[in-house]
Design a protein around this motif. Structure first.
Motif, PDB file in Angstrom:
ATOM      1  N   VAL A   1       0.847  -1.197   0.000  1.00  0.00           N
ATOM      2  CA  VAL A   1       0.000   0.000   0.000  1.00  0.00           C
ATOM      3  C   VAL A   1       0.887   1.254   0.000  1.00  0.00           C
ATOM      4  O   VAL A   1       0.665   2.193  -0.773  1.00  0.00           O
ATOM      5  N   ASP A   2       1.935   1.231   0.836  1.00  0.00           N
ATOM      6  CA  ASP A   2       2.828   2.404   0.923  1.00  0.00           C
ATOM      7  C   ASP A   2       3.535   2.677  -0.408  1.00  0.00           C
ATOM      8  O   ASP A   2       3.681   3.830  -0.816  1.00  0.00           O
ATOM      9  N   ALA A   3       3.945   1.591  -1.082  1.00  0.00           N
ATOM     10  CA  ALA A   3       4.644   1.781  -2.368  1.00  0.00           C
ATOM     11  C   ALA A   3       3.700   2.420  -3.390  1.00  0.00           C
ATOM     12  O   ALA A   3       4.103   3.303  -4.159  1.00  0.00           O
ATOM     13  N   LEU A   4       2.442   2.005  -3.380  1.00  0.00           N
ATOM     14  CA  LEU A   4       1.480   2.588  -4.329  1.00  0.00           C
ATOM     15  C   LEU A   4       1.211   4.046  -3.999  1.00  0.00           C
ATOM     16  O   LEU A   4       1.060   4.883  -4.891  1.00  0.00           O
ATOM     17  N   ILE A   5       1.138   4.342  -2.696  1.00  0.00           N
ATOM     18  CA  ILE A   5       0.930   5.736  -2.287  1.00  0.00           C
ATOM     19  C   ILE A   5       2.098   6.590  -2.786  1.00  0.00           C
ATOM     20  O   ILE A   5       1.899   7.642  -3.404  1.00  0.00           O
TER      21      ILE A   5
END
Ligand code: MLT
Length: 273
Positions: free
Chosen positions: A169-173
């Motif tokens: 999720v953090d990488a996509l953000i």
């Protein structure tokens, strides 16, 4: 592998990989606040076939669209096909990429050998969604892109997946926060203005695949059951326990269903259909 072209003076970036079969490639379109890299999770499984991934205008390396609209994105897809001398493709779009694929199917039905809607649907926005998007546009105009994107992605995953894989999720953000304010605003404006495409689903002269998630917070399963019988030839793949992001939550099953669908579309081409 990475290429670009100019259409109406605007740069469109696309990636061309895999083996040419002289028929039709699989073209993958990403969703909102994403770019072509979102497909990296399933690329190795799709290796045997020729895959074209496009950065839609205003995302990744592609210039802003001349005007907002799913039709403008569809014209960019057509420009890539024309550049490569491809008369037809199997077009698969994730969410906003699916809205674009439907706009493409409306404008250029003869260019489709297959249409796959991945966590996507043909309905126009209801008033509540339009209002949410307008609030998003205000946030972006107030310089709050990072906050807007950080709030967007977590809810797109099934709760269990988001809890167990915060790094995804953090990488996509982080990737979403690299997109430009203007590109995000244009996408929001284009989605607000898009038309209903149920008639397009009835009219497209090719098989249609619906891939959908049991726990998708954006697209209730009932929306898919309402439209799955509209195309003349349709199939569906339900991803159990998955939200809106099958390429991360269930990449193996998603790739498998795309491969099967692509093979079916190719058989139809070979049979002269
Ligand atoms: C997307 O993933 O492209 C968006 O969730 C689509 C939408 O907001 O309707």
């Amino acid at each position: 592998m990475k290429h670009s072209l100019l259409a109406n003076g605007r740069r469109i970036v696309y990636y061309d990989t895999g083996h040419e079969n002289g028929k039709a490639p699989l073209v993958l379109l990403h969703g909102f606040c994403e770019d072509a890299s979102v497909w990296n999770t399933i690329l190795s499984q799709l290796k045997p076939i020729r895959i074209i991934r496009i950065d839609l205008p205003g995302f990744g390396g592609s210039d802003l669209p001349l005007a907002p609209g799913m039709e403008v994105y569809a014209e960019a897809v057509c420009a890539v096909l024309n550049e490569l001398g491809l008369t037809r493709c199997v077009l698969a779009g994730h969410s906003m990429g699916g809205y674009t694929a439907l706009a493409f199917g409306h404008k250029y039905p003869e260019r489709l050998a297959g249409l796959a809607l991945i966590h996507s649907h043909p309905f126009e926005d209801n008033l509540e969604r339009k209002e949410n998007r307008r609030r998003g546009i205000e946030m972006l105009r107030d310089g709050k892109k990072d906050l807007y994107v950080a709030q967007l992605f977590p809810g797109l995953f099934a709760p269990g997946f988001a809890r167990d894989h915060p790094e995804v999720v953090d990488a996509l953000i982080r990737q979403g926060q690299k997109q430009t304010d203007a590109g995000i605003v244009a996408a929001l404006e284009g989605m607000i203005d898009r038309r209903d495409h149920r008639d397009t689903l009835e009219a497209v002269p090719c098989p249609v695949l619906f891939v959908y998630g049991e726990l998708d917070s954006i697209i209730p399963e009932t929306w898919i059951s309402e439209v799955v019988n509209l195309p003349v030839i349709a199939g569906a793949c339900r991803l159990g326990g998955v939200g809106h992001m099958g390429m991360f939550e269930a990449p193996g099953v998603l790739a498998e269903s795309l491969l099967r669908f692509y093979g079916f579309c190719l058989e139809r081409i070979a049979a002269g259909m």
